[in-house]
Scaffold this motif. Sequence first.
Motif, PDB file in Angstrom:
ATOM      1  N   LYS A  69      44.291  -4.113  74.900  1.00  0.00           N
ATOM      2  CA  LYS A  69      44.507  -5.371  74.205  1.00  0.00           C
ATOM      3  C   LYS A  69      43.905  -5.261  72.820  1.00  0.00           C
ATOM      4  O   LYS A  69      42.785  -4.781  72.662  1.00  0.00           O
ATOM      5  CB  LYS A  69      43.861  -6.520  74.985  1.00  0.00           C
ATOM      6  N   LEU A  70      44.636  -5.722  71.815  1.00  0.00           N
ATOM      7  CA  LEU A  70      44.150  -5.677  70.443  1.00  0.00           C
ATOM      8  C   LEU A  70      43.118  -6.787  70.247  1.00  0.00           C
ATOM      9  O   LEU A  70      43.413  -7.965  70.396  1.00  0.00           O
ATOM     10  CB  LEU A  70      45.300  -5.845  69.452  1.00  0.00           C
ATOM     11  N   ILE A  71      41.875  -6.402  69.896  1.00  0.00           N
ATOM     12  CA  ILE A  71      40.773  -7.343  69.698  1.00  0.00           C
ATOM     13  C   ILE A  71      40.458  -7.411  68.209  1.00  0.00           C
ATOM     14  O   ILE A  71      40.054  -6.399  67.613  1.00  0.00           O
ATOM     15  CB  ILE A  71      39.520  -6.916  70.476  1.00  0.00           C
ATOM     16  N   PRO A  72      40.629  -8.563  67.575  1.00  0.00           N
ATOM     17  CA  PRO A  72      40.334  -8.672  66.141  1.00  0.00           C
ATOM     18  C   PRO A  72      38.834  -8.815  65.883  1.00  0.00           C
ATOM     19  O   PRO A  72      38.064  -9.212  66.771  1.00  0.00           O
ATOM     20  CB  PRO A  72      41.080  -9.933  65.720  1.00  0.00           C
ATOM     21  N   GLU A  73      38.432  -8.506  64.690  1.00  0.00           N
ATOM     22  CA  GLU A  73      37.040  -8.709  64.273  1.00  0.00           C
ATOM     23  C   GLU A  73      36.885 -10.119  63.715  1.00  0.00           C
ATOM     24  O   GLU A  73      37.779 -10.625  63.036  1.00  0.00           O
ATOM     25  CB  GLU A  73      36.664  -7.679  63.212  1.00  0.00           C
ATOM     26  N   ALA A  74      35.759 -10.765  64.029  1.00  0.00           N
ATOM     27  CA  ALA A  74      35.501 -12.129  63.554  1.00  0.00           C
ATOM     28  C   ALA A  74      34.067 -12.221  63.055  1.00  0.00           C
ATOM     29  O   ALA A  74      33.192 -11.452  63.471  1.00  0.00           O
ATOM     30  CB  ALA A  74      35.739 -13.142  64.674  1.00  0.00           C
ATOM     31  N   ILE A  75      33.826 -13.174  62.157  1.00  0.00           N
ATOM     32  CA  ILE A  75      32.472 -13.445  61.688  1.00  0.00           C
ATOM     33  C   ILE A  75      31.846 -14.455  62.639  1.00  0.00           C
ATOM     34  O   ILE A  75      32.364 -15.552  62.843  1.00  0.00           O
ATOM     35  CB  ILE A  75      32.470 -13.984  60.245  1.00  0.00           C
ATOM     36  N   ARG A  76      30.733 -14.075  63.211  1.00  0.00           N
ATOM     37  CA  ARG A  76      30.089 -14.888  64.240  1.00  0.00           C
ATOM     38  C   ARG A  76      28.655 -15.189  63.851  1.00  0.00           C
ATOM     39  O   ARG A  76      27.933 -14.327  63.348  1.00  0.00           O
ATOM     40  CB  ARG A  76      30.104 -14.139  65.582  1.00  0.00           C
ATOM     41  N   THR A  77      28.237 -16.431  64.083  1.00  0.00           N
ATOM     42  CA  THR A  77      26.833 -16.804  63.872  1.00  0.00           C
ATOM     43  C   THR A  77      26.032 -16.359  65.088  1.00  0.00           C
ATOM     44  O   THR A  77      26.326 -16.752  66.219  1.00  0.00           O
ATOM     45  CB  THR A  77      26.697 -18.329  63.692  1.00  0.00           C
ATOM     46  N   TYR A  78      25.034 -15.529  64.833  1.00  0.00           N
ATOM     47  CA  TYR A  78      24.232 -14.994  65.923  1.00  0.00           C
ATOM     48  C   TYR A  78      23.150 -15.997  66.313  1.00  0.00           C
ATOM     49  O   TYR A  78      22.583 -16.691  65.474  1.00  0.00           O
ATOM     50  CB  TYR A  78      23.572 -13.678  65.535  1.00  0.00           C
ATOM     51  N   GLU A  79      22.846 -16.051  67.610  1.00  0.00           N
ATOM     52  CA  GLU A  79      21.781 -16.908  68.112  1.00  0.00           C
ATOM     53  C   GLU A  79      20.918 -16.120  69.086  1.00  0.00           C
ATOM     54  O   GLU A  79      21.428 -15.316  69.870  1.00  0.00           O
ATOM     55  CB  GLU A  79      22.339 -18.159  68.803  1.00  0.00           C
ATOM     56  N   VAL A  80      19.637 -16.368  69.016  1.00  0.00           N
ATOM     57  CA  VAL A  80      18.684 -15.775  69.945  1.00  0.00           C
ATOM     58  C   VAL A  80      18.227 -16.864  70.900  1.00  0.00           C
ATOM     59  O   VAL A  80      17.824 -17.954  70.468  1.00  0.00           O
ATOM     60  CB  VAL A  80      17.473 -15.173  69.201  1.00  0.00           C
ATOM     61  N   MET A  81      18.307 -16.601  72.196  1.00  0.00           N
ATOM     62  CA  MET A  81      17.914 -17.573  73.215  1.00  0.00           C
ATOM     63  C   MET A  81      16.508 -17.233  73.719  1.00  0.00           C
ATOM     64  O   MET A  81      16.234 -16.087  74.087  1.00  0.00           O
ATOM     65  CB  MET A  81      18.899 -17.559  74.383  1.00  0.00           C
ATOM     66  N   VAL A  82      15.642 -18.241  73.724  1.00  0.00           N
ATOM     67  CA  VAL A  82      14.247 -18.048  74.132  1.00  0.00           C
ATOM     68  C   VAL A  82      13.834 -19.211  75.033  1.00  0.00           C
ATOM     69  O   VAL A  82      14.126 -20.370  74.725  1.00  0.00           O
ATOM     70  CB  VAL A  82      13.306 -17.978  72.906  1.00  0.00           C
ATOM     71  N   ARG A  83      13.174 -18.892  76.115  1.00  0.00           N
ATOM     72  CA  ARG A  83      12.609 -19.926  76.970  1.00  0.00           C
ATOM     73  C   ARG A  83      11.249 -20.336  76.414  1.00  0.00           C
ATOM     74  O   ARG A  83      10.456 -19.497  75.990  1.00  0.00           O
ATOM     75  CB  ARG A  83      12.430 -19.413  78.403  1.00  0.00           C
ATOM     76  N   GLY A  84      10.983 -21.642  76.361  1.00  0.00           N
ATOM     77  CA  GLY A  84       9.723 -22.102  75.799  1.00  0.00           C
ATOM     78  C   GLY A  84       9.317 -23.445  76.369  1.00  0.00           C
ATOM     79  O   GLY A  84       9.792 -23.866  77.426  1.00  0.00           O
ATOM     80  N   ARG A  85       8.458 -24.144  75.635  1.00  0.00           N
ATOM     81  CA  ARG A  85       7.965 -25.449  76.075  1.00  0.00           C
ATOM     82  C   ARG A  85       7.483 -26.219  74.856  1.00  0.00           C
ATOM     83  O   ARG A  85       7.127 -25.636  73.828  1.00  0.00           O
ATOM     84  CB  ARG A  85       6.820 -25.302  77.082  1.00  0.00           C
ATOM     85  N   THR A  86       7.484 -27.540  74.985  1.00  0.00           N
ATOM     86  CA  THR A  86       6.955 -28.369  73.912  1.00  0.00           C
ATOM     87  C   THR A  86       5.429 -28.374  73.973  1.00  0.00           C
ATOM     88  O   THR A  86       4.830 -28.229  75.053  1.00  0.00           O
ATOM     89  CB  THR A  86       7.474 -29.809  74.021  1.00  0.00           C
TER      90      THR A  86
END
Length: 355
Positions: free
Chosen positions: A51-68
Amino acid sequence: MRMKSQYLFVVVVVAVIAVYFIARSLFGGGAHVAQAKPKAPAAGPPTVQAKLIPEAIRTYEVMVRGRTQATRTVVVRSETAGVVAQTPVLQGAYVKQGQVLCRLAVDARQAALDQAHAAQQSAVLAQQQNEELAKKGYRSPTQVLQGQANLDAAKAAVRTAEIALAQVNIKAPFNGVFDQRAAEVGAYLAPGQPCGTVIEIDPMLIVGDVPETEAAAVKVGAAATAKLVSGQTIAGHIRYVAHDADPQTRTYHLEVTAPNPRLDIRSGLSAELQIGAGSGPAHLVPTSALVLDSAGRQGVRYVQADGRVAFAAIKVVEETPQGLWVTGLSGPVQLITVGQSYVADGQKVQVAQAR
Protein backbone atom coordinates in the motif's frame (compact mmCIF):
# COMPACT_ATOMS: atom_id res chain seq x y z
CA MET A 1 -4.73 -86.12 -20.80
CA ARG A 2 -7.24 -83.34 -21.41
CA MET A 3 -6.52 -79.86 -19.84
CA LYS A 4 -9.07 -78.75 -17.36
CA SER A 5 -11.42 -75.89 -18.43
CA GLN A 6 -10.28 -73.45 -15.71
CA TYR A 7 -6.62 -73.81 -16.71
CA LEU A 8 -7.55 -73.18 -20.32
CA PHE A 9 -9.33 -69.94 -19.34
CA VAL A 10 -6.25 -68.60 -17.47
CA VAL A 11 -3.99 -69.35 -20.43
CA VAL A 12 -6.31 -67.44 -22.77
CA VAL A 13 -6.41 -64.35 -20.50
CA VAL A 14 -2.59 -64.24 -20.19
CA ALA A 15 -2.23 -64.53 -23.96
CA VAL A 16 -4.66 -61.66 -24.57
CA ILE A 17 -2.78 -59.36 -22.13
CA ALA A 18 0.56 -60.20 -23.74
CA VAL A 19 -0.78 -59.44 -27.20
CA TYR A 20 -2.14 -56.05 -25.93
CA PHE A 21 1.22 -54.88 -24.53
CA ILE A 22 3.11 -56.03 -27.62
CA ALA A 23 0.73 -54.09 -29.85
CA ARG A 24 0.92 -50.98 -27.64
CA SER A 25 4.69 -50.92 -27.79
CA LEU A 26 4.70 -51.42 -31.60
CA PHE A 27 2.22 -48.64 -32.32
CA GLY A 28 3.65 -45.90 -29.94
CA GLY A 29 1.04 -45.87 -27.20
CA GLY A 30 3.74 -45.20 -24.56
CA ALA A 31 4.90 -42.07 -26.41
CA HIS A 32 1.40 -40.59 -26.31
CA VAL A 33 1.24 -41.19 -22.59
CA ALA A 34 4.64 -39.57 -22.07
CA GLN A 35 3.62 -36.54 -24.09
CA ALA A 36 0.49 -36.13 -21.96
CA LYS A 37 2.55 -35.44 -18.81
CA PRO A 38 2.36 -31.67 -17.94
CA LYS A 39 5.59 -29.70 -17.63
CA ALA A 40 6.38 -28.03 -14.22
CA PRO A 41 6.01 -24.24 -14.48
CA ALA A 42 9.14 -22.12 -14.02
CA ALA A 43 9.49 -20.53 -10.48
CA GLY A 44 8.93 -16.69 -10.34
CA PRO A 45 9.31 -13.95 -7.66
CA PRO A 46 6.87 -14.16 -4.73
CA THR A 47 3.84 -11.90 -4.63
CA VAL A 48 3.18 -9.50 -1.76
CA GLN A 49 0.45 -6.98 -1.09
CA ALA A 50 1.59 -3.37 -0.67
CA LYS A 51 0.00 0.00 0.00
CA LEU A 52 1.32 3.43 -0.91
CA ILE A 53 1.84 5.41 2.35
CA PRO A 54 2.31 9.18 1.93
CA GLU A 55 4.52 11.31 4.16
CA ALA A 56 2.76 13.83 6.42
CA ILE A 57 3.82 16.55 8.86
CA ARG A 58 2.82 15.43 12.32
CA THR A 59 2.94 17.18 15.69
CA TYR A 60 4.84 14.93 18.05
CA GLU A 61 3.63 14.37 21.61
CA VAL A 62 5.30 12.71 24.57
CA MET A 63 3.00 10.90 27.00
CA VAL A 64 3.99 10.91 30.68
CA ARG A 65 2.19 9.64 33.75
CA GLY A 66 2.23 12.16 36.60
CA ARG A 67 0.26 13.83 39.38
CA THR A 68 -0.80 17.27 40.50
CA GLN A 69 1.20 18.91 43.27
CA ALA A 70 1.02 22.17 45.19
CA THR A 71 3.52 24.76 43.97
CA ARG A 72 4.56 25.49 47.53
CA THR A 73 3.83 23.74 50.81
CA VAL A 74 4.90 25.40 54.06
CA VAL A 75 4.34 24.34 57.64
CA VAL A 76 3.79 27.64 59.47
CA ARG A 77 5.47 27.52 62.88
CA SER A 78 5.47 29.66 65.98
CA GLU A 79 8.46 31.96 66.54
CA THR A 80 7.75 32.42 70.23
CA ALA A 81 6.24 30.51 73.12
CA GLY A 82 2.67 30.94 74.25
CA VAL A 83 -0.85 29.58 74.57
CA VAL A 84 -3.07 29.66 71.46
CA ALA A 85 -5.80 32.20 72.10
CA GLN A 86 -7.51 32.29 68.69
CA THR A 87 -7.67 30.33 65.44
CA PRO A 88 -9.51 32.78 63.18
CA VAL A 89 -9.17 30.80 59.93
CA LEU A 90 -11.09 27.63 59.17
CA GLN A 91 -9.17 24.65 57.90
CA GLY A 92 -9.38 24.45 54.09
CA ALA A 93 -10.10 28.17 53.66
CA TYR A 94 -8.31 30.39 51.17
CA VAL A 95 -5.96 32.86 52.87
CA LYS A 96 -3.99 35.86 51.72
CA GLN A 97 -0.40 36.67 52.54
CA GLY A 98 -0.14 38.18 56.04
CA GLN A 99 -3.51 36.86 57.24
CA VAL A 100 -3.45 35.62 60.86
CA LEU A 101 -3.76 31.85 61.15
CA CYS A 102 -3.14 31.42 64.89
CA ARG A 103 -2.95 34.09 67.63
CA LEU A 104 -1.12 33.46 70.88
CA ALA A 105 -2.01 35.06 74.20
CA VAL A 106 -0.30 38.42 74.66
CA ASP A 107 0.55 37.74 78.29
CA ALA A 108 3.25 40.19 79.55
CA ARG A 109 4.47 41.19 76.10
CA GLN A 110 2.44 44.39 76.03
CA ALA A 111 3.76 45.34 79.45
CA ALA A 112 7.30 44.69 78.28
CA LEU A 113 6.72 46.99 75.32
CA ASP A 114 5.30 49.72 77.55
CA GLN A 115 8.32 49.43 79.83
CA ALA A 116 10.66 49.70 76.84
CA HIS A 117 8.86 52.82 75.64
CA ALA A 118 9.24 54.41 79.11
CA ALA A 119 12.94 53.57 79.21
CA GLN A 120 13.37 55.07 75.77
CA GLN A 121 11.65 58.32 76.85
CA SER A 122 13.89 58.52 79.91
CA ALA A 123 16.95 58.03 77.73
CA VAL A 124 15.79 60.79 75.38
CA LEU A 125 15.40 63.28 78.25
CA ALA A 126 18.77 62.31 79.72
CA GLN A 127 20.52 62.82 76.40
CA GLN A 128 18.88 66.20 75.86
CA GLN A 129 20.16 67.29 79.30
CA ASN A 130 23.67 66.01 78.52
CA GLU A 131 23.79 67.99 75.31
CA GLU A 132 22.65 71.23 77.03
CA LEU A 133 25.19 70.82 79.88
CA ALA A 134 27.93 69.99 77.38
CA LYS A 135 27.34 73.34 75.68
CA LYS A 136 27.95 75.07 79.03
CA GLY A 137 31.04 72.98 79.71
CA TYR A 138 29.52 70.79 82.46
CA ARG A 139 29.59 67.54 80.46
CA SER A 140 32.54 65.95 78.72
CA PRO A 141 32.28 64.55 75.15
CA THR A 142 32.61 61.08 76.59
CA GLN A 143 29.54 61.58 78.78
CA VAL A 144 27.57 62.81 75.78
CA LEU A 145 28.53 59.74 73.77
CA GLN A 146 27.60 57.50 76.69
CA GLY A 147 24.18 59.13 76.86
CA GLN A 148 23.68 58.57 73.14
CA ALA A 149 24.61 54.89 73.55
CA ASN A 150 22.02 54.57 76.33
CA LEU A 151 19.40 56.11 74.05
CA ASP A 152 20.27 53.72 71.20
CA ALA A 153 19.99 50.76 73.58
CA ALA A 154 16.57 51.94 74.74
CA LYS A 155 15.39 52.23 71.12
CA ALA A 156 16.66 48.69 70.43
CA ALA A 157 14.76 47.42 73.48
CA VAL A 158 11.57 49.00 72.12
CA ARG A 159 12.09 47.29 68.77
CA THR A 160 12.70 43.93 70.47
CA ALA A 161 9.51 44.29 72.50
CA GLU A 162 7.54 45.23 69.38
CA ILE A 163 8.78 42.13 67.54
CA ALA A 164 7.96 39.89 70.51
CA LEU A 165 4.45 41.29 70.60
CA ALA A 166 3.98 40.90 66.82
CA GLN A 167 5.08 37.26 67.02
CA VAL A 168 1.89 36.30 68.84
CA ASN A 169 0.25 36.56 65.39
CA ILE A 170 1.25 33.58 63.26
CA LYS A 171 0.58 34.68 59.67
CA ALA A 172 0.26 33.13 56.21
CA PRO A 173 3.54 33.49 54.27
CA PHE A 174 1.78 33.68 50.87
CA ASN A 175 -1.63 33.41 49.19
CA GLY A 176 -2.91 29.87 49.34
CA VAL A 177 -5.10 27.38 51.18
CA PHE A 178 -4.86 26.77 54.92
CA ASP A 179 -4.88 23.04 54.33
CA GLN A 180 -4.19 21.63 57.80
CA ARG A 181 -4.50 23.18 61.26
CA ALA A 182 -2.12 21.69 63.80
CA ALA A 183 -2.98 23.76 66.89
CA GLU A 184 -6.27 24.41 68.68
CA VAL A 185 -7.28 27.08 71.17
CA GLY A 186 -5.67 26.38 74.53
CA ALA A 187 -2.72 24.48 73.10
CA TYR A 188 0.74 25.59 74.20
CA LEU A 189 3.20 26.24 71.37
CA ALA A 190 6.92 26.33 71.94
CA PRO A 191 9.14 28.08 69.40
CA GLY A 192 9.20 25.97 66.21
CA GLN A 193 5.96 24.10 66.84
CA PRO A 194 3.39 24.18 63.99
CA CYS A 195 0.22 26.20 63.76
CA GLY A 196 -0.78 24.61 60.41
CA THR A 197 0.10 24.06 56.75
CA VAL A 198 -0.43 26.48 53.88
CA ILE A 199 -0.27 25.25 50.28
CA GLU A 200 -0.18 27.25 47.07
CA ILE A 201 -2.29 25.68 44.31
CA ASP A 202 -2.57 28.62 41.93
CA PRO A 203 -0.61 28.04 39.85
CA MET A 204 -0.73 24.24 40.15
CA LEU A 205 2.17 21.93 39.40
CA ILE A 206 1.90 18.68 37.45
CA VAL A 207 4.98 16.56 38.05
CA GLY A 208 6.14 13.39 36.29
CA ASP A 209 9.15 11.45 35.05
CA VAL A 210 10.02 11.25 31.38
CA PRO A 211 11.91 8.17 30.02
CA GLU A 212 15.50 8.69 28.90
CA THR A 213 14.52 7.73 25.35
CA GLU A 214 12.23 10.78 25.10
CA ALA A 215 13.99 13.25 27.40
CA ALA A 216 15.73 15.03 24.51
CA ALA A 217 12.36 15.91 22.94
CA VAL A 218 11.05 17.64 26.09
CA LYS A 219 12.01 21.32 26.38
CA VAL A 220 11.43 23.97 29.03
CA GLY A 221 8.58 26.24 27.89
CA ALA A 222 6.87 23.55 25.79
CA ALA A 223 3.07 23.39 26.00
CA ALA A 224 1.53 20.55 27.98
CA THR A 225 -1.98 19.32 28.75
CA ALA A 226 -2.90 17.13 31.70
CA LYS A 227 -5.96 14.88 31.79
CA LEU A 228 -6.75 14.24 35.44
CA VAL A 229 -8.27 11.13 36.96
CA SER A 230 -11.12 13.34 38.14
CA GLY A 231 -12.06 14.03 34.50
CA GLN A 232 -10.74 17.59 34.56
CA THR A 233 -8.23 18.96 32.05
CA ILE A 234 -5.59 21.57 32.80
CA ALA A 235 -3.11 23.19 30.41
CA GLY A 236 0.23 24.83 31.09
CA HIS A 237 3.92 24.90 30.19
CA ILE A 238 7.00 23.01 31.30
CA ARG A 239 9.02 25.02 33.81
CA TYR A 240 11.68 22.46 34.73
CA VAL A 241 13.32 19.32 33.33
CA ALA A 242 16.01 17.58 35.35
CA HIS A 243 19.49 17.25 33.87
CA ASP A 244 20.40 14.22 35.98
CA ALA A 245 18.49 10.93 35.67
CA ASP A 246 17.16 8.94 38.59
CA PRO A 247 19.73 6.12 38.98
CA GLN A 248 17.01 3.55 39.74
CA THR A 249 14.44 4.29 37.03
CA ARG A 250 16.62 6.08 34.44
CA THR A 251 13.97 8.78 34.11
CA TYR A 252 14.14 12.58 34.27
CA HIS A 253 11.88 14.56 36.60
CA LEU A 254 9.83 17.34 35.04
CA GLU A 255 7.42 19.99 36.30
CA VAL A 256 4.56 21.67 34.45
CA THR A 257 2.99 24.83 35.85
CA ALA A 258 -0.65 25.56 35.03
CA PRO A 259 -3.08 28.28 36.20
CA ASN A 260 -5.75 27.22 38.68
CA PRO A 261 -7.64 30.45 39.43
CA ARG A 262 -10.81 28.74 40.68
CA LEU A 263 -8.80 26.46 42.99
CA ASP A 264 -10.90 23.51 41.79
CA ILE A 265 -7.89 21.35 40.89
CA ARG A 266 -6.66 19.51 43.97
CA SER A 267 -3.15 18.43 44.76
CA GLY A 268 -2.29 14.72 44.51
CA LEU A 269 -4.52 13.76 41.55
CA SER A 270 -3.16 11.25 39.03
CA ALA A 271 -2.65 12.83 35.62
CA GLU A 272 -1.75 11.86 32.06
CA LEU A 273 0.51 14.49 30.56
CA GLN A 274 0.59 15.20 26.82
CA ILE A 275 3.69 17.25 26.08
CA GLY A 276 4.28 18.95 22.76
CA ALA A 277 7.61 17.82 21.30
CA GLY A 278 7.68 19.72 18.01
CA SER A 279 6.61 18.53 14.57
CA GLY A 280 8.15 16.72 11.63
CA PRO A 281 7.63 14.14 8.88
CA ALA A 282 5.87 10.92 9.82
CA HIS A 283 3.96 8.02 8.24
CA LEU A 284 0.73 6.37 9.37
CA VAL A 285 1.25 2.59 9.14
CA PRO A 286 -0.98 -0.31 10.24
CA THR A 287 0.15 -2.11 13.37
CA SER A 288 0.11 -5.45 11.51
CA ALA A 289 2.85 -4.22 9.15
CA LEU A 290 5.53 -4.14 11.87
CA VAL A 291 8.30 -6.75 11.72
CA LEU A 292 11.65 -7.42 13.38
CA ASP A 293 14.89 -7.70 11.44
CA SER A 294 17.72 -10.13 12.21
CA ALA A 295 19.16 -7.66 14.73
CA GLY A 296 15.86 -7.45 16.64
CA ARG A 297 15.05 -3.91 15.48
CA GLN A 298 11.41 -2.97 15.04
CA GLY A 299 10.55 -1.71 11.58
CA VAL A 300 8.65 -2.23 8.34
CA ARG A 301 9.43 -3.69 4.92
CA TYR A 302 8.66 -1.82 1.71
CA VAL A 303 9.19 -2.27 -2.03
CA GLN A 304 11.74 -0.06 -3.74
CA ALA A 305 11.42 1.36 -7.25
CA ASP A 306 13.38 -1.61 -8.69
CA GLY A 307 10.91 -4.10 -7.16
CA ARG A 308 13.22 -5.25 -4.38
CA VAL A 309 12.41 -5.45 -0.68
CA ALA A 310 14.04 -3.08 1.82
CA PHE A 311 13.80 -2.80 5.62
CA ALA A 312 13.51 0.48 7.58
CA ALA A 313 13.86 0.73 11.36
CA ILE A 314 11.12 2.97 12.73
CA LYS A 315 10.19 4.76 15.95
CA VAL A 316 6.58 4.95 17.07
CA VAL A 317 5.68 8.53 18.01
CA GLU A 318 1.93 8.12 18.53
CA GLU A 319 -0.67 5.36 18.67
CA THR A 320 -4.11 6.06 17.18
CA PRO A 321 -7.16 3.91 16.32
CA GLN A 322 -6.21 4.28 12.64
CA GLY A 323 -2.66 2.96 13.13
CA LEU A 324 0.77 4.04 14.28
CA TRP A 325 2.48 7.31 13.43
CA VAL A 326 6.14 6.46 12.93
CA THR A 327 9.39 8.11 11.93
CA GLY A 328 12.26 6.50 10.05
CA LEU A 329 10.78 6.52 6.53
CA SER A 330 11.33 9.14 3.85
CA GLY A 331 8.80 10.29 1.26
CA PRO A 332 5.97 8.10 -0.09
CA VAL A 333 6.70 4.39 0.44
CA GLN A 334 5.20 1.22 -1.03
CA LEU A 335 4.62 -0.47 2.33
CA ILE A 336 4.25 -4.26 2.35
CA THR A 337 1.12 -5.10 4.32
CA VAL A 338 0.74 -8.82 3.51
CA GLY A 339 3.69 -11.18 3.15
CA GLN A 340 6.29 -8.96 4.84
CA SER A 341 7.36 -11.78 7.14
CA TYR A 342 8.09 -14.19 4.26
CA VAL A 343 10.45 -12.07 2.16
CA ALA A 344 14.03 -10.99 2.74
CA ASP A 345 15.82 -7.70 2.23
CA GLY A 346 16.94 -7.29 -1.37
CA GLN A 347 14.58 -9.99 -2.66
CA LYS A 348 12.71 -9.34 -5.91
CA VAL A 349 8.93 -9.45 -5.48
CA GLN A 350 5.74 -8.92 -7.43
CA VAL A 351 3.41 -6.32 -5.95
CA ALA A 352 -0.35 -6.62 -5.66
CA GLN A 353 -2.24 -3.65 -4.33
CA ALA A 354 -3.58 -4.21 -0.82
CA ARG A 355 -7.33 -4.51 -0.50
